[in-house]
Design a protein around this motif. Structure first.
Motif, PDB file in Angstrom:
ATOM      1  N   PHE C  34       0.832  -1.202   0.000  1.00 13.70           N
ATOM      2  CA  PHE C  34       0.000   0.000   0.000  1.00 13.70           C
ATOM      3  C   PHE C  34       0.873   1.261   0.000  1.00 13.70           C
ATOM      4  O   PHE C  34       0.497   2.304  -0.545  1.00 13.70           O
ATOM      5  CB  PHE C  34      -0.941  -0.005   1.210  1.00 13.70           C
ATOM      6  N   ALA C  35       2.071   1.130   0.604  1.00 15.29           N
ATOM      7  CA  ALA C  35       2.989   2.276   0.663  1.00 15.29           C
ATOM      8  C   ALA C  35       3.383   2.760  -0.725  1.00 15.29           C
ATOM      9  O   ALA C  35       3.728   3.929  -0.909  1.00 15.29           O
ATOM     10  CB  ALA C  35       4.229   1.912   1.470  1.00 15.29           C
ATOM     11  N   VAL C  36       3.328   1.869  -1.714  1.00 15.09           N
ATOM     12  CA  VAL C  36       3.629   2.290  -3.090  1.00 15.09           C
ATOM     13  C   VAL C  36       2.636   3.380  -3.508  1.00 15.09           C
ATOM     14  O   VAL C  36       3.016   4.401  -4.077  1.00 15.09           O
ATOM     15  CB  VAL C  36       3.560   1.096  -4.062  1.00 15.09           C
ATOM     16  N   TYR C  37       1.355   3.151  -3.193  1.00  9.77           N
ATOM     17  CA  TYR C  37       0.352   4.163  -3.558  1.00  9.77           C
ATOM     18  C   TYR C  37       0.542   5.440  -2.749  1.00  9.77           C
ATOM     19  O   TYR C  37       0.418   6.550  -3.268  1.00  9.77           O
ATOM     20  CB  TYR C  37      -1.064   3.610  -3.373  1.00  9.77           C
ATOM     21  N   ARG C  38       0.832   5.260  -1.451  1.00  8.42           N
ATOM     22  CA  ARG C  38       1.084   6.452  -0.631  1.00  8.42           C
ATOM     23  C   ARG C  38       2.215   7.275  -1.226  1.00  8.42           C
ATOM     24  O   ARG C  38       2.139   8.494  -1.318  1.00  8.42           O
ATOM     25  CB  ARG C  38       1.468   6.035   0.793  1.00  8.42           C
ATOM     26  N   ASN C  39       3.274   6.583  -1.617  1.00  6.36           N
ATOM     27  CA  ASN C  39       4.409   7.289  -2.206  1.00  6.36           C
ATOM     28  C   ASN C  39       4.049   7.925  -3.531  1.00  6.36           C
ATOM     29  O   ASN C  39       4.441   9.053  -3.803  1.00  6.36           O
ATOM     30  CB  ASN C  39       5.571   6.328  -2.416  1.00  6.36           C
TER      31      ASN C  39
END
Lengths: 109, 305, 256
Positions: C34-39
């Motif tokens: 999910f951190a990919v989307y946050r980034n």
């Protein structure tokens, strides 16, 4: 309602500007001519060159359909010191310029 | 699970597919993303290239250099317009003002193709500037089909919808991505923009077989292909997690999968996408030539109509 | 809350719980994925600001700029997919951002850069020919009532600091250490052709152009400017407008 001198001043200035524009267009030496005429060139004398933006067709952000693998570090601006060219700029109140650590300690205390 | 084949192992004996050619209004060649860095080079050198593709939203401005250069480039090249902001997979209603602006842009530049994404990027009046994933089930299928219908009706043209690169899946999904896409194509009549890199990225990220993904899609539906580079990270368990970053050359495995897809779908206009680490145009053009060579390979000859 | 409400909340706030619906094939913690989307969201929006505000970033350094931009992004999402419009409120954010207070001209520099981007994408307009302008001289009595429309991209900036010189120094047009940042400056920002120009102007010229941009007639603009700036150089002012092709229309004066 305008003063009669306003009309005269405008006519003179417009006529002079147009004559200069036409003359410089004919001479193809617009800037030299204009310089003699104390025109806008003099307003730029502090830089020596006409200011032109660089890379204008890139101005501003564009969209992309790509993801990024760049990770946004969780830097906290409240504890960071500006470390850019602001420090190279002279400041009347400080010989070392703007953007000093002291200023930040003051704010965060 | 990475699969790899060599071009020699390809054998494409199937007859030419007329339906495919009818779909593809772009020249059946390879094209490149149009980047402002290359505007001047392109006009100075007029490189031999199949078409250029722009991101619609970068040109939804009133005037200035973007329109100046695009107008001149459009006079000389075929164009496809790729939208990134319609949020077709969004819960929120479509932004009608944005749709109107897209319609104006399409009228102005008359692109051969207009495409968008099977994703969402806006919510409740805000734009998130990323292509976000959606679960695949009946409710989301209905929503996407409604939005595709709405877009096609407003733009009065067929949309190509692009398969996404995703990093997560949803437990509520009960339809496979390919079945979901096939259902959209059937219900709305839109075409598919098959992003081979996205197939590879998503297949790696979710341990699916990228060739099975290609095999599941019906021939005659692919109007355009995208190729791009990815970058590699790891997930929470150390498994490979590929990012669709468009900032590197096309990977060897993606070229292999491209060959495999061409074998199934026949020659299709193909874009080399580049959004980051933009190289000199000649470098991008060399990659475009690699795609052209594959489009013109012996294996595919005779399938071109 | 809808599914996408939850998703967006989690995207923007790293402390918020992940959307419950997330799944991973290997049962790994979806947080990393999910951190990919946050980034993607945060980094792309910070990058967007960095594209629009390059000198602002150089002034304070990349680390500080990105940390500051991150706070702005979290409270100010784009409202349009047209990213060249994003971040118009960033200069105002900087002005209120205390950690940037030791660089008092930072917000004005951002304002200058924001105006440049705006000018870049503004509508085009062709300059009036000198022949058309010369016609105005045929009736000099009505000249004071004449209004002039400037190029739609024309905008003015005024600062208590030398942001125009500082900006020029960052384009290698001046030497940074020679600039006294505490000098008030004004500039006209305009894009008559393809290039955005930043033209330094004096306070009188600023006043005159401000009047013209506010749809004042030539006569009113001149008289008003001379009230506060008796040394105003009208020849230079009109020379600038004509030479740069900044007069694009001659609307009729509707009120007197």
């Amino acid at each position: 309602m305008n003063k009669p001198s306003t009309a005269a001043a405008l006519a003179f200035a417009l006529g002079t500007s147009l004559a200069l524009a036409t003359a410089s267009a004919q001479a193809g030496e617009m800037k030299d001519t204009m310089k003699d005429a104390k025109d806008m060139e003099s307003m730029e004398k502090c830089f020596g060159v006409a200011l032109k933006g660089k890379n204008d067709c890139k101005a501003g952000a564009g969209t992309s359909c790509a993801g990024t693998s760049k990770i946004d570090y969780q830097g906290n601006a409240w504890s960071l010191v500006p470390e850019g060219t602001c420090a190279e700029t002279a400041s009347p109140t400080s010989p070392t310029g703007f953007g000093q650590l002291e200023a930040f300690e003051e704010i965060s205390s | 699970m990475k699969t790899s084949i060599t071009s020699e192992s390809l054998s494409c004996g199937a007859p030419a597919q007329a339906a495919q050619a009818a779909l593809a209004e772009l020249p059946v060649r390879a094209g490149a993303s149009l980047k402002p860095d290359h505007f001047q080079y392109i006009l100075n050198h007029l490189p031999d290239i199949g078409f250029f593709e722009i991101h619609a939203e970068n040109y939804l401005v009133d005037g200035g250099p973007f329109h100046h250069y695009l107008t001149r480039i459009r006079e000389r090249y075929a164009l496809s317009i790729h939208g990134v902001g319609l949020s077709i997979g969004g819960e929120s209603p479509l932004d009608l003002q944005h749709l109107d602006r897209l319609a104006d842009l399409i009228d102005r530049y008359a692109p051969a193709v207009f495409s968008e994404h099977l994703a969402w990027s806006g919510h409740a009046g805000f734009f998130l500037n990323d292509l976000l994933p959606l679960p695949y089930h009946r409710a989301t299928l209905q929503r996407v089909c409604d939005h595709v219908d709405q877009v096609q009706n407003r733009l009065k043209r067929r949309l190509l919808l692009e398969n996404p690169a995703t990093y997560v899946e949803f437990s509520s999904s009960n339809i496979t991505e390919t079945d979901f896409i096939i259902e959209i194509l059937q219900r709305t009549g839109c075409g598919l923009l098959l992003d081979i890199n996205n197939v590879y990225v998503s297949s790696t990220n979710h341990i699916r077989d990228p060739r099975a993904y290609i095999d599941a899609l019906p021939p005659g539906t692919v109007g355009q292909i995208h190729l791009a580079g990815f970058s590699q990270e790891q997930d929470g368990a150390g498994a490979p997690l590929l990012i669709d970053s468009h900032d590197a050359p096309v990977a060897a495995a993606v070229w292999d999968l491209y060959d495999y897809a061409l074998c199934r779908f026949g020659p299709v206009p193909t874009l080399i996408e580049r959004d980051g680490n933009i190289p000199p145009f000649e470098v991008l053009q060399a990659e475009v030539r690699l795609a052209d060579e594959r489009l013109n390979s012996d294996a595919l000859r005779g399938r071109r109509s | 809350m809808s599914e996408q409400d939850d998703f967006v909340t989690a995207l923007l706030d790293p402390e918020a719980p992940l959307p419950r619906d997330l799944a991973t094939w290997n049962g790994s913690d979806p947080a990393t994925r999910f951190a990919v989307y946050r980034n993607n969201v945060t980094v792309s929006l910070i990058d967007a600001l960095a594209d629009t505000y390059p000198v602002t970033q150089t002034l304070v350094g990349e680390r500080f700029f990105r940390a500051m931009a991150r706070l702005f992004v979290q409270k100010t999402l784009p409202q349009s997919p047209v990213m060249s419009r994003y971040g118009a409120a960033f200069p105002a954010f900087i002005a209120d951002f205390e950690p940037a207070g030791s660089v008092p001209y930072l917000a004005d520099m951002a304002r200058l850069e924001q105006l440049r981007t705006q000018a870049c994408h503004c509508a085009d307009a062709a300059p009036l020919s000198t022949a058309r302008l010369t016609q105005l001289l045929s009736d000099t009595q009505t000249l004071p009532q004449q209004r002039v429309a400037l190029h739609p991209s024309a905008q003015l900036i005024r600062s208590d600091y030398a942001v125009v010189s500082l900006w020029a120094a960052h384009q290698d047009l001046a030497e940074l250490h020679r600039v006294n940042p505490c000098t008030p400056e004004q500039a006209l920002i305009v894009r008559p052709g393809l290039d955005v120009e930043v033209i330094p102007i004096d306070p009188a010229m600023y006043r005159f152009l401000e009047q013209l941009l506010g749809a004042a007639s030539l006569g009113r603009a001149l008289e008003d400017t001379c009230l506060t700036h008796p040394d105003f150089d009208l020849v230079a002012a009109l020379g600038l407008l004509i030479q740069r092709g900044l007069i694009v229309d001659l609307p009729l004066e509707t009120t007197t």
